[in-house]
Design a protein around this motif. Structure first.
Motif, PDB file in Angstrom:
ATOM      1  N   LYS A  77      -3.880  -1.729 -17.629  1.00  0.00           N
ATOM      2  CA  LYS A  77      -4.266  -3.392 -17.167  1.00  0.00           C
ATOM      3  C   LYS A  77      -2.767  -4.132 -17.347  1.00  0.00           C
ATOM      4  O   LYS A  77      -2.429  -4.907 -16.466  1.00  0.00           O
ATOM      5  N   ASN A  80      -0.180  -3.273 -15.215  1.00  0.00           N
ATOM      6  CA  ASN A  80      -0.405  -4.048 -13.659  1.00  0.00           C
ATOM      7  C   ASN A  80      -0.201  -5.409 -13.836  1.00  0.00           C
ATOM      8  O   ASN A  80       0.597  -6.103 -12.926  1.00  0.00           O
ATOM      9  N   ILE A 118       3.829   1.369  -9.335  1.00  0.00           N
ATOM     10  CA  ILE A 118       4.330   0.002  -9.484  1.00  0.00           C
ATOM     11  C   ILE A 118       5.734  -0.259  -9.375  1.00  0.00           C
ATOM     12  O   ILE A 118       6.353  -1.026  -8.664  1.00  0.00           O
ATOM     13  N   ILE A 167      -1.611  -6.704  -6.728  1.00  0.00           N
ATOM     14  CA  ILE A 167      -1.637  -6.677  -8.359  1.00  0.00           C
ATOM     15  C   ILE A 167      -3.086  -7.108  -8.735  1.00  0.00           C
ATOM     16  O   ILE A 167      -3.669  -6.330  -9.525  1.00  0.00           O
ATOM     17  N   ASN A 170      -5.586  -4.232  -7.661  1.00  0.00           N
ATOM     18  CA  ASN A 170      -5.058  -2.841  -8.454  1.00  0.00           C
ATOM     19  C   ASN A 170      -5.820  -3.084  -9.849  1.00  0.00           C
ATOM     20  O   ASN A 170      -6.243  -2.193 -10.483  1.00  0.00           O
ATOM     21  N   THR A 171      -5.712  -4.273 -10.474  1.00  0.00           N
ATOM     22  CA  THR A 171      -6.122  -4.468 -11.608  1.00  0.00           C
ATOM     23  C   THR A 171      -7.605  -4.297 -11.894  1.00  0.00           C
ATOM     24  O   THR A 171      -8.223  -3.835 -12.745  1.00  0.00           O
ATOM     25  N   ILE A 180      -5.416   3.679  -7.509  1.00  0.00           N
ATOM     26  CA  ILE A 180      -4.606   2.521  -7.580  1.00  0.00           C
ATOM     27  C   ILE A 180      -3.422   2.933  -6.303  1.00  0.00           C
ATOM     28  O   ILE A 180      -2.686   3.878  -6.836  1.00  0.00           O
ATOM     29  N   TYR A 182      -0.007   1.192  -4.440  1.00  0.00           N
ATOM     30  CA  TYR A 182       1.005   0.228  -3.993  1.00  0.00           C
ATOM     31  C   TYR A 182       1.855   0.865  -2.989  1.00  0.00           C
ATOM     32  O   TYR A 182       2.525   1.437  -3.086  1.00  0.00           O
TER      33      TYR A 182
END
Length: 190
Positions: A77, A80, A118, A167, A170-171, A180, A182
């Motif tokens: 977390k 992220n 990320i 962000i 996905n958190t 998750i 991106y």
């Protein structure tokens, strides 16, 4: 440290460096039988053997002994949320997650794969953002008239909102089994 964790760490490091047991034994200056006993969890290296083994595997003795992969969703977390630095300056959306990824990728489960995802996205996003700025500046300097000032702010806001959305999304998904993602992202890190 439990023997099972030490022997798994030695095996993992040996595999990462593409070494056979024989090659590791030669590199460490230990007998093949000693390496086999360590990898099978039959013995735990101490003193000089631990030092030689850690040098051969290019880690410190403490890293070899204390190593364990933990599952800590709070670290993921934090990784992220560290991207939010892009709000202050776009490059911070890369630098802060990169620092966390480098420090935690071998110690915390999922940090390596999530961190790469990320970083790939943030690098792609930053390149897109700066390319858009460059296009707008060329448009203004050359008086081409392709992008109006209102269009510039709409696209800029869209880029920032999309990054912020990913962000937050996905958190929130970290505690769930949902993967998750991106995207879009160029794979700079595999």
């Amino acid at each position: 440290m439990e023997r099972s964790k030490l022997h798994k760490r030695v095996k993992d490091l040996k595999v990462r460096q593409n070494l056979s047991q024989e090659e590791l034994a030669v590199k460490a200056g230990l007998s093949l039988r000693t390496i086999q006993r360590i990898e099978n969890g039959e013995s735990v290296p101490r003193g000089d053997s631990l030092r030689k083994l850690s040098i051969a595997l290019q880690v410190t003795p403490d890293d070899l002994i204390d190593w364990q992969i933990q599952e800590d969703k709070n670290v993921v977390k934090m990784l992220n949320l560290s991207q939010l630095g892009f709000l202050a300056f776009p490059i911070l959306g890369i630098v802060i997650p990169l620092a966390i990824w480098i420090l935690k990728k071998d110690k915390t489960k999922y940090v390596d794969s999530v961190g790469k995802s990320i970083l790939n996205f943030q690098i792609t996003w930053t390149i897109s953002l700066f390319s858009f700025y460059l296009l707008f500046m060329l448009n203004a300097i050359l008086h081409i008239g392709i992008i109006s000032m209102s269009m510039f702010f709409i696209i800029l806001a869209g880029l920032y909102l999309y990054n912020l959305y990913l962000i937050i999304r996905n958190t929130l998904f970290i505690n769930r089994i949902v993967r998750i993602q991106y995207k879009p992202a160029i794979k700079f890190l595999n």
